[in-house]
Write a protein that holds these residues in place. Structure first.
Motif, PDB file in Angstrom:
ATOM      1  N   UNK A   1     -27.670   7.929  49.396  1.00 28.52           N
ATOM      2  CA  UNK A   1     -28.255   7.496  48.128  1.00 28.52           C
ATOM      3  C   UNK A   1     -27.186   7.352  47.048  1.00 28.52           C
ATOM      4  N   UNK A   2     -26.251   8.304  47.033  1.00 33.20           N
ATOM      5  CA  UNK A   2     -25.180   8.235  46.041  1.00 33.20           C
ATOM      6  C   UNK A   2     -24.297   7.019  46.272  1.00 33.20           C
ATOM      7  N   UNK A   3     -24.018   6.740  47.563  1.00 31.21           N
ATOM      8  CA  UNK A   3     -23.205   5.564  47.872  1.00 31.21           C
ATOM      9  C   UNK A   3     -23.933   4.276  47.506  1.00 31.21           C
ATOM     10  N   UNK A   4     -25.271   4.294  47.653  1.00 28.34           N
ATOM     11  CA  UNK A   4     -26.048   3.082  47.383  1.00 28.34           C
ATOM     12  C   UNK A   4     -26.218   2.826  45.889  1.00 28.34           C
ATOM     13  N   UNK A   5     -26.009   3.841  45.071  1.00 30.72           N
ATOM     14  CA  UNK A   5     -26.206   3.673  43.638  1.00 30.72           C
ATOM     15  C   UNK A   5     -25.282   2.599  43.066  1.00 30.72           C
ATOM     16  N   UNK A   6     -24.020   2.584  43.516  1.00 33.14           N
ATOM     17  CA  UNK A   6     -23.085   1.586  42.999  1.00 33.14           C
ATOM     18  C   UNK A   6     -23.508   0.186  43.438  1.00 33.14           C
ATOM     19  N   UNK A   7     -23.914   0.060  44.703  1.00 31.39           N
ATOM     20  CA  UNK A   7     -24.372  -1.242  45.173  1.00 31.39           C
ATOM     21  C   UNK A   7     -25.626  -1.692  44.446  1.00 31.39           C
ATOM     22  N   UNK A   8     -26.537  -0.761  44.138  1.00 35.48           N
ATOM     23  CA  UNK A   8     -27.746  -1.102  43.413  1.00 35.48           C
ATOM     24  C   UNK A   8     -27.403  -1.562  42.002  1.00 35.48           C
ATOM     25  N   UNK A   9     -26.448  -0.865  41.378  1.00 38.33           N
ATOM     26  CA  UNK A   9     -26.015  -1.273  40.041  1.00 38.33           C
ATOM     27  C   UNK A   9     -25.448  -2.687  40.067  1.00 38.33           C
ATOM     28  N   UNK A  10     -24.667  -2.996  41.121  1.00 39.07           N
ATOM     29  CA  UNK A  10     -24.093  -4.329  41.241  1.00 39.07           C
ATOM     30  C   UNK A  10     -25.185  -5.389  41.356  1.00 39.07           C
TER      31      UNK A  10
END
Length: 715
Positions: free
Chosen positions: A607-616
């Motif tokens: 989930x933490x790794x996906x946060x940056x991709x979600x922000x993008x």
């Protein structure tokens, strides 16, 4: 058939229930006591006769012990103090078995205890009877306060003085919360320090600091005028509250320092002179990190590291009597699980892992008389659970018994050496050397599969391993006993029994299983991010109540080896109820806490790794919206007329909406049939490129209204 110390036998006719107090080494004589008779005393019976009566069903073995306390008695200092005082009176004399069970010897012991502890004859006999009737543990001497009202509640201060009236005129004061706060400050400041002041000196300094009515100077020296006597706490009250709130251990550490306490004042549990005379005399427990890497049951690409193997070995027979394999390093939690396995029915335990064995292949399911352990996972507060609940003597093998220290370690080497050729991911001696293979990448077994393998090896070891260095005594040589663990165990049960003791599996588990605070929410009983429910919660409408009035905490016990079920403990600690995973939580079923923790941590990391991709993605969406909105705004500004007033624009909204809707309906007509293509299919239709493109262009609203106005004029 085998009889065990602490087992309960019920007479089929009279319904009287008797506890087995002692069995001699030759398995000939046993002493029993009626557990419900207020005037009962131990009496002698023949073991052979008892077994015959059990076979003839005159006696029935009772599994549930009514006196096995499940409550956490350490919460009540008063109860603990009373228990310890009683244990101090009889603790030494009850060890003189079997002499203590004979009338004349017992009378002599009681007289000595009376003189030494200044107690009455009936009091000593009452303590002995309770100890024998209720399970031969220190907790058997707990007072029956659970049957009384006001349990655990401190009397509130009022205007009337509590306690025994004073002989003098002064009445004294009640000790309220404010006074206790002053006591604590004074004790911490003047007594519990390395200055080692006397308690009376600490009391005087407290009175001087907190109970001064006025001050005056005499020859330049400040003097204190104390409050009246009936407004001062007494030294007796001060000493009472000190003894109530501070243990001897806390006080000694504060006054002497921890190093000196550990050196000169700490308790030394157990004895270095006791010998293993039969099965159950001594068990030894130890842990080691296995030389193999494992993978997760959730995802075979997850390498979860090396497991920790706990073994409990009977010193007399060298038989493995308990085991546990987990991912947590050597600790009380792992040792507790291994001890829980000691009393588990091994046939049922093996069945849980898909292994079928006869009862005789692994017959151990009892606690020992003494437990030897390294200084680590067993030392400290938790050892009190074993002593108070089961009267289990604990010794630290490292400083006292170097000759027995290596017994369980040797079994680790034997078992691991046997399974090494079959273990993918086995760590060899060249691990981490330059150029060596990375054995972590060879991991193929899950924790459950590795446990299955070790169970099979333990069963084989118990039955077949020849102990070539085992020194048989004359009796064993005469009976031609083969030095294999299982045969030594079985021979010892027949010829050297009396040390094994029975406690129900549920009782042991609830004393040793870890406890935690779970939260009752409207979604379920939440423990470590898992949700459970039970019959009581449904009957009492816990979950709707939590939704309306808010959540609350409850105490549960759980088995880290399988989190499918947790156990809700009643407030008095005497009862429990099983709570099961909710249906949508079944992914955690039959999984260990280590595996579940690994899964949840992995998902948190994802989930933490996906946060940056979600922000993008959200930033990209904003860019796409701007790409549509900005040109639309520019085009609308260019096409909109500035000659039309705001009122005129808003006045014609209904007409414009109707016209727009009619045009869209024409465009959205659905036509069926092969020769009638649907306009919404997206197919490219042929058209005459020589025609005027304006003929097919969609008119604007302004153009549409102009044409309609001209059409009305023509009419």
């Amino acid at each position: 058939m085998m009889l065990l110390v602490n087992e309960l036998l019920q007479d089929k006719d009279t319904k009287d229930t008797f506890r087995i107090l002692w069995i001699d080494e030759g398995n000939v004589i046993a002493y029993l006591i009626n557990i419900y008779d207020d005037k009962a005393l131990p009496f002698k019976r023949s073991v052979a006769e008892l077994i015959d009566e059990i076979i003839q069903e005159q006696f029935i073995k009772i599994k549930e012990d009514p006196f096995m306390f499940l409550k956490k008695v350490e919460e009540s200092e008063k109860i603990l103090e009373m228990r310890d005082n009683a244990w101090a009176v009889v603790g030494n004399i009850v060890r003189d078995e079997p002499a203590i069970y004979e009338k004349n010897e017992r009378a002599e012991h009681i007289k000595n205890a009376m003189n030494e502890h200044n107690v009455s004859y009936p009091a000593v006999r009452k303590y002995l009877r309770k100890y024998w009737q209720r399970g031969k543990t220190p907790n058997a001497l707990l007072p029956d306060y659970h049957k009384s009202g006001g349990k655990g509640k401190e009397k509130k201060a009022s205007s009337k003085k509590r306690g025994r009236p004073r002989k003098q005129d002064t009445s004294g004061i009640n000790i309220n919360e404010q006074t206790k706060k002053i006591f604590r400050v004074a004790l911490e400041k003047y007594y519990l320090t390395t200055k080692k002041n006397k308690l009376t000196d600490a009391y005087k300094m407290m009175v001087r600091e907190f109970y001064a009515k006025d001050y005056y100077y005499e020859n330049g020296v400040p003097k204190v005028i104390l409050e009246d006597e009936d407004k001062l706490p007494t030294i007796v009250q001060f000493r009472y509250w000190y003894n109530k709130e501070y243990t001897v251990q806390e006080s000694t550490i504060s006054r002497q320092g921890r190093k000196k306490y550990e050196k000169d004042f700490r308790a030394v549990l157990g004895s270095s002179t006791t010998e293993a005379i039969g099965p159950g005399s001594r068990y030894q427990i130890d842990a080691t990190v296995a030389d193999v890497y494992l993978i997760s049951r959730y995802n075979p690409d997850w390498i979860i590291g090396r497991p920790v193997v706990y073994l409990v070995v009977d010193v007399f027979s060298r038989m493995v009597v308990g085991m546990y394999i987990g991912l947590e390093g050597p600790s009380w939690a792992g040792a507790m699980m291994a001890l829980t396995n000691v009393v588990t029915d091994k046939q049922a335990f093996c069945r849980d892992y898909g292994i079928d064995i006869p009862k005789s292949a692994w017959p151990s399911e009892n606690l020992p008389d003494v437990l030897l352990a390294d200084r680590g996972e067993i030392e400290g507060f938790h050892v009190e659970r074993l002593i108070s609940a089961f009267n289990l003597h604990v010794e630290n093998a490292a400083p006292y018994r170097a000759d027995w220290k290596g017994i369980v370690e040797k079994q680790f080497d034997t078992i691991q050496r046997k399974v090494k050729p079959f273990l993918p991911g086995y760590v060899d001696k060249d691990f981490q050397e330059r150029g060596a293979r990375d054995y972590r990448l060879d991991a193929k077994l899950t924790l459950e599969q590795f446990t299955q393998l070790i169970i099979k090896q333990v069963i084989y070891y118990n039955a077949k391993h020849y102990l070539k260095d085992y020194l048989r005594d004359e009796d064993m040589i005469r009976d031609e006993v083969q030095p294999t663990p299982l045969e030594l165990w079985n021979w010892g049960i027949q010829n050297r029994s009396g040390k094994l003791r029975y406690f129900s599996e549920d009782t042991v588990k609830l004393h040793l299983l870890p406890q935690s605070q779970a939260t009752v929410t409207f979604k379920g009983i939440k423990l470590k991010n898992m949700l459970y429910s039970c019959e009581r919660a449904l009957k009492e409408s816990w979950f709707p109540t939590a939704r309306q009035k808010g959540s609350w905490k409850v105490t549960v016990s759980y088995d880290p080896r399988d989190m499918s079920t947790v156990y809700l403990l009643d407030s008095d600690g005497y009862q429990f109820e099983a709570c099961h995973l909710l249906e949508h939580q079944k992914r955690y079923a039959n999984r260990t806490l280590d595996e579940i923790t690994y899964l949840l941590e992995h998902e948190k990391q994802l989930h933490k790794q996906a946060e940056h991709g979600q922000l993008q993605k959200e930033i990209d969406f904003i860019s796409e919206v701007d790409d549509i909105v900005k040109p639309a705004v520019k085009l609308a500004n260019e096409q909109q007329s500035n000659d039309i007033s705001k009122a005129e624009k808003t006045r014609s909204i209904k007409e414009h909406r109707k016209a727009e809707r009619e045009e869209r309906q024409k465009e959205e007509i659905i036509e069926l049939g092969d020769d009638k293509p649907n306009k919404r299919t997206g197919e490219v239709l042929p058209f005459n490129q020589n025609d005027d493109e304006q003929k097919y262009a969609r008119p604007s609203i302004k153009e549409f209204l102009r044409r309609r106005k001209e059409q009305k004029k023509d009419e």
